[in-house]
Scaffold this motif. Structure first.
Motif, mmCIF file in Angstrom:
data_model
loop_
_atom_site.group_PDB
_atom_site.id
_atom_site.type_symbol
_atom_site.label_atom_id
_atom_site.label_comp_id
_atom_site.label_asym_id
_atom_site.label_seq_id
_atom_site.Cartn_x
_atom_site.Cartn_y
_atom_site.Cartn_z
ATOM 1 N N SER A 70 3.004 7.635 0.990
ATOM 2 C CA SER A 70 3.602 7.823 -0.402
ATOM 3 C C SER A 70 5.101 8.270 -0.309
ATOM 4 N N GLU B 254 -4.726 10.300 6.780
ATOM 5 C CA GLU B 254 -3.721 10.485 5.689
ATOM 6 C C GLU B 254 -3.408 11.915 5.193
ATOM 7 N N GLN C 192 0.745 -1.209 -0.137
ATOM 8 C CA GLN C 192 0.024 -0.101 -0.156
ATOM 9 C C GLN C 192 0.789 1.370 -0.015
ATOM 10 N N PHE D 169 -9.693 7.674 -6.188
ATOM 11 C CA PHE D 169 -10.197 6.796 -4.865
ATOM 12 C C PHE D 169 -11.160 7.398 -4.046
ATOM 13 N N ARG E 109 -4.460 10.534 -2.515
ATOM 14 C CA ARG E 109 -4.270 9.300 -2.903
ATOM 15 C C ARG E 109 -4.493 9.453 -4.618
ATOM 16 N N ALA F 278 -2.177 4.064 3.680
ATOM 17 C CA ALA F 278 -1.315 4.234 2.699
ATOM 18 C C ALA F 278 -0.294 5.142 3.049
ATOM 19 N N TYR G 4 -4.645 6.487 -7.174
ATOM 20 C CA TYR G 4 -4.093 5.339 -6.477
ATOM 21 C C TYR G 4 -5.292 4.716 -5.621
ATOM 22 N N MET H 16 2.583 4.341 -2.641
ATOM 23 C CA MET H 16 2.394 5.265 -3.610
ATOM 24 C C MET H 16 3.916 6.017 -3.946
ATOM 25 N N CYS I 27 -9.396 -0.086 1.337
ATOM 26 C CA CYS I 27 -10.121 0.894 2.020
ATOM 27 C C CYS I 27 -10.317 0.332 3.428
#
Length: 521
Positions: free
Chosen positions: A317, A484, A32, A201, A488, A315, A491, A34, A469
């Motif tokens: 990045s 977050e 998960q 997303f 996203r 997630a 993604y 990016m 999710c």
């Protein structure tokens, strides 16, 4: 295990492995995640094309429901090489200008030339690197349940396209009327006229700068398209027009000719590898400390007695600046070699980053009324030996925690399919699916739609999957939005294509976004 007895937990991934070069395989431990890379790409002037979606579709429901006036595919005589195919198409365009058929107010026409020589679509796309045009690439899995055949013979392997005969994009969330706008240009009679693209997303989240050009969704029917077949190739052009959208036949044919005169017919097979590249800077978002804090906060929230949450997937990045420019197609070709049992894709709107990925997870595949979907959850590395690999497989199959996670995903998909299907079959109920570096718990679900009109309902209900999710969906999305600290974008959203009688979407995980830096020229 029944849903009432599901234990609560948080699924999270953080890959702390240090890399000596920039090639971190998408599809490795940090699922998960990016990755953002910066690369230089010259700025270009505004690219003109027709947007098939317009604001206030509900106000035009009567006209939006109707297909365009002309939908047609013409197949020209087969030729030996791509260069000869280009010549045939240029000659055909000259004849099209005097065709009385195009007196209609709207339409889409595809001209295709079979090529005896087998050429990889990614090699053709790489030969068009000089073109500063929107582009796309889609490589379906080899184990696809129903690979598309051309004339009932050669199977389609991959598709590459440049320019857009018509694109579909808006800042608002993807709606039923947007789906109808795309469907207007598609027909079962012309199965290879497809709209390739992706959906965010979370369309309600604040959009960061790297995702602005994509809108809430972005789909394109390419102007010029190269199809790789198992026993040959095909070069095609597509012309789309609609006077109601202020894009006439003359606009369309002139735009196509402008694109076609720049397309190279000289195709060179380029190496499917990326040389080791030094990293100028790298930044994880969030940092390891902030990530741990976010995980602990989420665990506290789902541990509350009054919480409905049973699972949430966070997630992160990673932003990387290399010392030299990186070619997105070189990366994509590495993914193509790396993940033969996965979808590889590239999507790049005008003046936008390149969004590429290597995802094993199918969201759904529809052919007429038959539909399939997959449950994919639980992850383990592959073993260094066959004996170790089998031991790891057994551990995954017997893990209570992974079984709960997998059951949530499978049963959620089953319920969504049952809402629009006459019957849903799950086979197998649970098995191991092995990829080159990792293995997952896997199940396939299939059913028969009551109506093709239910396709939009399937797409909007299956996304977002609990695998990316959480569950329940609404509560998990709220927690993700709060926890977050980055956007996203596309993604973990749906990535794939709509066709007249067939559509296929994957879950856009294991992705890379290459951010171009505006240069001179």
């Amino acid at each position: 295990m029944a849903m009432a007895t599901v234990h609560k937990w948080l699924t999270h991934f953080y890959d702390t492995k240090k890399c000596s070069n920039i090639l971190v395989p998408l599809g490795s431990k940090g699922q998960q995640s990016m990755y953002f890379l910066h690369y230089h790409r010259p700025h270009h002037r505004c690219y003109l094309s027709m947007n098939g979606c317009r604001e206030g579709q509900h106000q035009h429901a009567r006209t939006r429901n109707n297909p365009v006036g002309t939908i047609e595919t013409r197949t020209l005589a087969a030729v030996a090489s791509p260069a000869m195919a280009m010549y045939s198409l240029n000659m055909a365009i000259s004849e099209l200008k005097s065709d009385a058929l195009f007196g209609t107010s709207s339409g889409i026409v595809r001209l295709q030339v079979p090529i005896e020589e087998q050429v990889e679509a990614i090699d053709w796309l790489h030969s068009q690197n000089h073109l500063l045009l929107p582009r796309c690439f889609f490589f379906g899995r080899k184990q696809c349940s129903s690979p598309c055949c051309i004339n009932g013979e050669e199977k389609l392997v991959s598709v590459a396209g440049v320019g857009s005969a018509v694109f579909f994009s808006q800042p608002h969330p993807f709606s039923y009327w947007d789906w109808i706008s795309i469907r207007r240009f598609l027909s079962e009679r012309c199965p290879l006229i497809r709209a390739y693209g992706a959906i965010r997303f979370n369309a309600k989240a604040k959009v960061s700068s790297e995702w602005l050009a994509f809108g809430s969704f972005y789909f394109m029917i390419p102007q010029v398209e190269f199809i790789e077949l198992e026993g040959g190739s095909m070069l095609t052009i597509t012309i789309a027009w609609d006077n109601d959208l202020s894009w006439s036949w003359e606009n369309a044919i002139n735009a196509l000719q402008e694109t076609l005169c720049k397309v190279s017919s000289s195709i060179v097979k380029f190496p499917k590898q990326t040389p080791p590249t030094l990293i100028s800077s790298s930044q994880n978002i969030p940092s390891k400390v902030d990530w741990d804090l976010a995980v602990n906060r989420a665990l506290q929230m789902i541990g509350q007695n009054d919480s409905l949450l049973t699972k949430v997937v966070l997630a992160r990045s990673t932003r990387v600046v290399p010392t030299v420019d990186i070619d997105p197609l070189a990366w994509l070709s590495c993914l193509k070699v790396e993940g033969e049992n996965a979808y590889q894709f590239l999507l790049q709107p005008p003046n936008a980053p390149a969004f590429i990925g290597n995802t094993p997870e199918q969201l759904f595949h529809r052919k007429c009324l038959h539909i399939t979907s997959e449950a994919l959850a639980g992850t383990r590395a592959r073993g260094a030996s066959q004996a170790l690999d089998l031991q790891i497989e057994l551990d995954l199959l017997t893990s209570p925690k992974d079984d709960i996670e997998f059951t949530i995903v499978r049963e959620t998909i089953r319920r969504k399919l049952e809402a629009v299907c006459e019957k849903v079959v799950i086979k197998p109920e649970k098995m191991i699916r092995k990829l080159s570096r990792i293995q997952h718990l896997y199940s396939q679900l299939s059913g028969r739609l009551r109506s093709e009109e239910d396709e939009f309902e399937i797409l909007s209900s299956l996304h977002p999957s609990p695998a990316v999710c959480g569950f329940p969906t609404e509560e998990a999305q709220l927690l993700i939005a709060d926890a977050e600290v980055f956007d996203r974008g596309m993604y973990a959203g749906p990535v794939g294509w709509f066709g007249g009688g067939e559509s296929e979407f994957a879950v856009g995980i294991r992705i890379l976004v290459l951010l171009y830096m505006l240069g001179q020229g």
